[in-house]
Structure formats: C-alpha cells, structure tokens
Design an enzyme around this catalytic site. Sequence first.
Site, PDB file in Angstrom:
ATOM      1  CB  THR A   1     -78.179  52.403 -78.351  1.00 55.12           C
ATOM      2  OG1 THR A   1     -77.185  52.435 -77.342  1.00 55.12           O
ATOM      3  CG2 THR A   1     -78.140  51.033 -79.013  1.00 55.12           C
ATOM      4  CG  ASP A   2     -73.509  54.983 -76.926  1.00 57.69           C
ATOM      5  OD1 ASP A   2     -74.257  54.109 -76.444  1.00 57.69           O
ATOM      6  OD2 ASP A   2     -72.860  55.784 -76.210  1.00 57.69           O
ATOM      7  CD  GLU A   3     -75.565  49.797 -74.366  1.00 56.91           C
ATOM      8  OE1 GLU A   3     -75.639  48.567 -74.442  1.00 56.91           O
ATOM      9  OE2 GLU A   3     -75.902  50.451 -73.360  1.00 56.91           O
TER      10      GLU A   3
ATOM     11  CE1 TYR B   1     -81.465  48.354 -76.104  1.00 55.71           C
ATOM     12  CE2 TYR B   1     -79.202  48.944 -75.593  1.00 55.71           C
ATOM     13  CZ  TYR B   1     -80.470  49.302 -76.018  1.00 55.71           C
ATOM     14  OH  TYR B   1     -80.730  50.615 -76.359  1.00 55.71           O
TER      15      TYR B   1
ATOM     16  CE  LYS C   1     -82.212  50.401 -80.361  1.00 58.97           C
ATOM     17  NZ  LYS C   1     -83.616  50.929 -80.496  1.00 58.97           N
TER      18      LYS C   1
HETATM   19  P1  NAD Z   1     -87.940  52.534 -72.226  1.00 57.17           P
HETATM   20  O1  NAD Z   1     -87.686  51.102 -71.886  1.00 57.17           O
HETATM   21  O2  NAD Z   1     -88.085  53.549 -71.158  1.00 57.17           O
HETATM   22  O3  NAD Z   1     -89.275  52.638 -73.120  1.00 57.17           O
HETATM   23  C1  NAD Z   1     -89.560  51.729 -74.153  1.00 57.17           C
HETATM   24  C2  NAD Z   1     -91.022  51.908 -74.540  1.00 57.17           C
HETATM   25  O4  NAD Z   1     -91.314  50.978 -75.592  1.00 57.17           O
HETATM   26  C3  NAD Z   1     -91.998  51.607 -73.392  1.00 57.17           C
HETATM   27  O5  NAD Z   1     -92.990  52.608 -73.336  1.00 57.17           O
HETATM   28  C4  NAD Z   1     -92.604  50.270 -73.790  1.00 57.17           C
HETATM   29  O6  NAD Z   1     -93.932  50.084 -73.308  1.00 57.17           O
HETATM   30  C5  NAD Z   1     -92.546  50.336 -75.304  1.00 57.17           C
HETATM   31  N1  NAD Z   1     -92.528  49.006 -75.915  1.00 57.17           N
HETATM   32  C6  NAD Z   1     -91.737  47.957 -75.594  1.00 57.17           C
HETATM   33  N2  NAD Z   1     -92.040  46.882 -76.360  1.00 57.17           N
HETATM   34  C7  NAD Z   1     -93.026  47.300 -77.210  1.00 57.17           C
HETATM   35  C8  NAD Z   1     -93.744  46.642 -78.257  1.00 57.17           C
HETATM   36  N3  NAD Z   1     -93.516  45.364 -78.575  1.00 57.17           N
HETATM   37  N4  NAD Z   1     -94.683  47.352 -78.934  1.00 57.17           N
HETATM   38  C9  NAD Z   1     -94.935  48.662 -78.616  1.00 57.17           C
HETATM   39  N5  NAD Z   1     -94.298  49.306 -77.624  1.00 57.17           N
HETATM   40  C10 NAD Z   1     -93.342  48.635 -76.935  1.00 57.17           C
HETATM   41  O7  NAD Z   1     -86.796  52.916 -73.248  1.00 57.17           O
HETATM   42  P2  NAD Z   1     -86.016  54.307 -73.443  1.00 57.17           P
HETATM   43  O8  NAD Z   1     -84.871  54.344 -72.521  1.00 57.17           O
HETATM   44  O9  NAD Z   1     -86.995  55.393 -73.465  1.00 57.17           O
HETATM   45  O10 NAD Z   1     -85.446  54.090 -74.921  1.00 57.17           O
HETATM   46  C11 NAD Z   1     -86.220  54.419 -76.069  1.00 57.17           C
HETATM   47  C12 NAD Z   1     -85.413  54.103 -77.313  1.00 57.17           C
HETATM   48  O11 NAD Z   1     -84.208  54.854 -77.305  1.00 57.17           O
HETATM   49  C13 NAD Z   1     -85.014  52.643 -77.427  1.00 57.17           C
HETATM   50  O12 NAD Z   1     -85.115  52.264 -78.776  1.00 57.17           O
HETATM   51  C14 NAD Z   1     -83.560  52.610 -76.959  1.00 57.17           C
HETATM   52  O13 NAD Z   1     -82.863  51.571 -77.585  1.00 57.17           O
HETATM   53  C15 NAD Z   1     -83.082  53.965 -77.430  1.00 57.17           C
HETATM   54  N6  NAD Z   1     -81.974  54.563 -76.640  1.00 57.17           N
HETATM   55  C16 NAD Z   1     -82.054  54.638 -75.273  1.00 57.17           C
HETATM   56  C17 NAD Z   1     -81.029  55.273 -74.569  1.00 57.17           C
HETATM   57  C18 NAD Z   1     -81.069  55.425 -73.059  1.00 57.17           C
HETATM   58  O14 NAD Z   1     -80.105  55.892 -72.475  1.00 57.17           O
HETATM   59  N7  NAD Z   1     -82.154  55.075 -72.394  1.00 57.17           N
HETATM   60  C19 NAD Z   1     -79.919  55.788 -75.259  1.00 57.17           C
HETATM   61  C20 NAD Z   1     -79.878  55.663 -76.652  1.00 57.17           C
HETATM   62  C21 NAD Z   1     -80.918  55.065 -77.335  1.00 57.17           C
HETATM   63  O1  DAU Z   2     -75.400  53.972 -74.180  1.00 56.18           O
HETATM   64  C1  DAU Z   2     -76.775  54.014 -74.427  1.00 56.18           C
HETATM   65  C2  DAU Z   2     -77.467  52.959 -73.609  1.00 56.18           C
HETATM   66  O2  DAU Z   2     -77.425  53.395 -72.257  1.00 56.18           O
HETATM   67  C3  DAU Z   2     -78.917  52.718 -74.046  1.00 56.18           C
HETATM   68  O3  DAU Z   2     -78.930  52.201 -75.335  1.00 56.18           O
HETATM   69  C4  DAU Z   2     -79.611  51.738 -73.094  1.00 56.18           C
HETATM   70  O4  DAU Z   2     -80.975  51.615 -73.450  1.00 56.18           O
HETATM   71  C5  DAU Z   2     -79.504  52.283 -71.685  1.00 56.18           C
HETATM   72  O5  DAU Z   2     -80.062  51.344 -70.779  1.00 56.18           O
HETATM   73  C6  DAU Z   2     -78.047  52.561 -71.313  1.00 56.18           C
HETATM   74  O6  DAU Z   2     -77.307  51.325 -71.179  1.00 56.18           O
HETATM   75  P1  DAU Z   2     -76.259  51.092 -69.976  1.00 56.18           P
HETATM   76  O7  DAU Z   2     -76.101  49.644 -69.783  1.00 56.18           O
HETATM   77  O8  DAU Z   2     -75.030  51.895 -70.170  1.00 56.18           O
HETATM   78  O9  DAU Z   2     -77.101  51.773 -68.770  1.00 56.18           O
HETATM   79  P2  DAU Z   2     -77.366  51.331 -67.264  1.00 56.18           P
HETATM   80  O10 DAU Z   2     -78.059  52.473 -66.610  1.00 56.18           O
HETATM   81  O11 DAU Z   2     -78.001  49.996 -67.168  1.00 56.18           O
HETATM   82  O12 DAU Z   2     -75.904  51.216 -66.667  1.00 56.18           O
HETATM   83  C7  DAU Z   2     -75.003  52.315 -66.695  1.00 56.18           C
HETATM   84  C8  DAU Z   2     -73.692  51.831 -66.101  1.00 56.18           C
HETATM   85  O13 DAU Z   2     -73.892  51.592 -64.688  1.00 56.18           O
HETATM   86  C9  DAU Z   2     -73.201  50.511 -66.672  1.00 56.18           C
HETATM   87  O14 DAU Z   2     -71.781  50.546 -66.751  1.00 56.18           O
HETATM   88  C10 DAU Z   2     -73.638  49.466 -65.649  1.00 56.18           C
HETATM   89  C11 DAU Z   2     -73.590  50.231 -64.337  1.00 56.18           C
HETATM   90  N1  DAU Z   2     -74.575  49.831 -63.316  1.00 56.18           N
HETATM   91  C12 DAU Z   2     -75.888  49.777 -63.695  1.00 56.18           C
HETATM   92  C13 DAU Z   2     -76.856  49.417 -62.769  1.00 56.18           C
HETATM   93  C14 DAU Z   2     -78.319  49.329 -63.176  1.00 56.18           C
HETATM   94  C15 DAU Z   2     -74.182  49.571 -62.010  1.00 56.18           C
HETATM   95  O15 DAU Z   2     -72.987  49.660 -61.674  1.00 56.18           O
HETATM   96  N2  DAU Z   2     -75.147  49.229 -61.101  1.00 56.18           N
HETATM   97  C16 DAU Z   2     -76.463  49.119 -61.430  1.00 56.18           C
HETATM   98  O16 DAU Z   2     -77.286  48.760 -60.535  1.00 56.18           O
END
Ligand code: NAD
Ligand code: DAU
Length: 349
Positions: free
Chosen positions: A130-132, A155, A159
């Site tokens: 992630t970019d975080e 989180y 990562k």
């Molecule tokens: P998600 O939470 O939707 O899915 C995570 C998956 O991992 C689920 O299917 C869960 O069952 C599985 N999992 C969790 N713990 C586990 C364990 N101990 N063993 C096996 N499986 C397990 O997450 P996502 O949003 O699809 O993100 C996937 C990956 O991409 C993550 O590594 C996250 O850090 C990264 N990522 C997410 C975003 C985003 O915007 N969502 C952006 C950048 C990177």
């Molecule tokens: O940048 C990549 C990341 O983006 C991934 O690594 C994470 O897995 C993914 O969850 C996401 O993180 P964020 O914290 O940015 O996403 P989230 O959707 O939780 O929140 C987006 C923005 O919206 C953040 O500034 C918080 C705000 N927010 C979020 C929720 C859930 C609200 O204002 N209200 C809300 O109810």
Amino acid sequence: MKKILVTGGAGFIGSHVVRLFAKKYPDYKIVNLDALTYAGNLENLNDVESLSNYSFVKGDITDETFIDQLFAKEHFDAVIHLAAESHVDRSIMDPLSFVKTNILGTAVLLNAARKYWQDMNGKLFYHVSTDEVYGSLGESGFFTETTPYDPHSPYSASKASSDHLVKAYFDTYGLPVVISNCSNNYGSHQFPEKLLPLMINNIVHSKPLPVYGKGDNVRDWLWVEDHARAIDVIFHKGKLGETYNIGGFNEWKNLDIVHLLCKIMDKKLNRAEGESAKLITFVKDRAGHDKRYAIDATKLNKELGWTPSLQFEEGLDKTIDWYLANGEWIENVTSGAYKDYYKDQYVSR
Ligand code: NAD
Ligand code: DAU
C-alpha cells in the site's frame, strides 16, 4: 505451465486478481489460499470456481505447519501475496491481529518460499502493498518509490514491516521478490467498511453518511481492475528486487467524493437533487488520520507501459451500478457481524 499461489484471493482485490489471471492465462494453475475472514467471500468468485485451472484452499497464512505442507505438496512457481487485515479503523481497534496476519503471515510465506525453492530460477514472490507505508503528504508533492517509509496507523506500520521483510529476504537469501505499493482502490466486491461501498450502501438505505473530521483528507482513487492489470504487468515484466508505485493521478477530498456519489445516486434512485446529500453527517475524526495520499506512478508507466484504463467518473458509475444490481451480495455481507462492527465504529462517534 506455471503454478501460482494467490493469497487472499477471496477478498476485494484478490478476487479481481484471481479472475484476471485464471481467465487470461488458461495455462497457469491458480491456487487461491484464503482464511475466509469477515472480508473473504467465495461469492466474489462465482464466475471463476468452475474453471479447470482454478482451485481454492481454506487456510491461515500464519499457520507455519500448514503453509509448509502446502508448499511441499504443490511446488508453486510463484506467490502473489494479498492476504492481509486491510482496514485502518479496525487496526485502531485491534492492532495485534494486524501484526499477526500482516507481519507474521508474510514472514511465514517468505520462509516457506525460501525453504522450498531450492532452485530460485524462474520463481517469484510478489508482495501486494500500500501507499500508506509512505505516511502522509502536505498540500503538494507525490509519493515516489524512494520516499522514506513513515507509517502512522497500526495497519500501515504492519504493511511497512511486511515490505521490509520482503526486501530483507531479497537482500539476505536472494529470494526473487517484487513489491507494488498502490493507492486507494474502488470497484465491485469491496467490503462496505471502506469509504465508497459504505457510503453507497448508506445512501441506498437513506442512512447517515459519516464523514470523518471536516472531510478534507485527500485520497488517490484507482479502479480495482486497473490495479489487477498493473499486478499482471509487474508480475510478468517487473525487475526483481524492485518496488513499483501504482496510482491513477486521481486525487479527491473525501467530502467532494461523497457529494459526487450523492449527486449520481440521486439520479439513479430517482430522488430529488440534493436529497442524499442531506444525509451527510460530520463525525469524530479517525485517530492519526493521514491528511493526503498521492502516488507518482511514472516508473510503472515509463518502464513497464501501464496506464489506468478508466476515467474516474466512468469507474464510479460502473461501481454504483454493480452495488445497485447486487443487493443480495451486500445484504449477505452486512447481515451478521457487520451490524456489531457498525455499532462499535459509528453509533456513539
Ligand atoms: P480485503 O480485506 O478485502 O481482503 C483480504 C483477504 O485476505 C480476505 O479474503 C481475507 O479472508 C484474507 N485473509 C485475511 N487474513 C488471512 C489469513 N491470516 N490467512 C489467509 N487469508 C487471510 O483486502 P483488500 O482490500 O482486497 O486488500 C488486499 C491487499 O491489497 C492487502 O494486502 C492490502 O494491504 C493491499 N492494498 C489494498 C488497497 C485497497 O485500497 N483496498 C490498496 C493498496 C493495497
Ligand atoms: O491507500 C491505500 C489504502 O486505502 C489501503 O492500503 C487500505 O487497505 C484501504 O483500506 C484504504 O485505506 P483508507 O484508510 O484510505 O480507506 P478508507 O476507505 O477506510 O477511508 C478513505 C477515506 O475516507 C479516509 O480519509 C477516511 C475517510 N472515511 C472513511 C470511512 C470508512 C470517512 O470519512 N468515513 C468513513 O466512514
């Protein structure tokens, strides 16, 4: 023929990666390993499960014995590692489960690859990150691949640690690795704890739209299928030991994006203009809330030729349509433990 282990393939991004690889590469065998936590859902893979090159294994990446046995049995050529605890707010409530899954789980997988890949030629351990990890930006500037790590939430710290472990296995053992750090994804099958699906679901049900703080935090949004396409390109053409940033040069303030959703959904739901926006409610800010994320994806574009395929408005439209057409999916994922999560997170916020 390649045999690829995809971890977390039943989650949001993982299911799109599994779908792309299983359909585009019929000669690859795709093994999806997922613990099916609250975020994992086999319904995300309805259109993939009957493909002959796809199989599913339920299991936990932190279970060393299980992972070792799987590697011994399956002789994987590559790992695409997405399994993680992924929600920042949950990491604030329960940091240790993030440390366990994201750090220990990644270490267990790396170690199995090190042990079972006697010949590392042609192997690849791809870590999806992630970019975080880069922390937070001010008004200007971008995260590049050389931006120093500065994570703030449990989180992002977990990562960052897992990224460092991946790099350490490259430097120490010569494990063939690649890492990508992506910005915020949106699209179909995203669990409604994240901003966009939560707001879409609440608008449908005319529930309050909880905007943290003043809503002036900025995120850089990328369509999930473009993320999956980037993973495909990096998997096949990325240089070992390198990091690639993935993002869409698509920054939005949270409040602006919620207003845009309200406007589009008023039309789709035949509501009067401005009706959904009345649901916007400002709530207590997230602890340690990062102000702004913005990815510079120039390296990926220049070196490997990837660009996003969709404009944001088009992607958002497709995403909203998917949620409106898949009421049963959203009903299934919000009917159980989600209710308690929602109460803990929002009711007295
Ligand atoms: P998600 O939470 O939707 O899915 C995570 C998956 O991992 C689920 O299917 C869960 O069952 C599985 N999992 C969790 N713990 C586990 C364990 N101990 N063993 C096996 N499986 C397990 O997450 P996502 O949003 O699809 O993100 C996937 C990956 O991409 C993550 O590594 C996250 O850090 C990264 N990522 C997410 C975003 C985003 O915007 N969502 C952006 C950048 C990177
Ligand atoms: O940048 C990549 C990341 O983006 C991934 O690594 C994470 O897995 C993914 O969850 C996401 O993180 P964020 O914290 O940015 O996403 P989230 O959707 O939780 O929140 C987006 C923005 O919206 C953040 O500034 C918080 C705000 N927010 C979020 C929720 C859930 C609200 O204002 N209200 C809300 O109810």
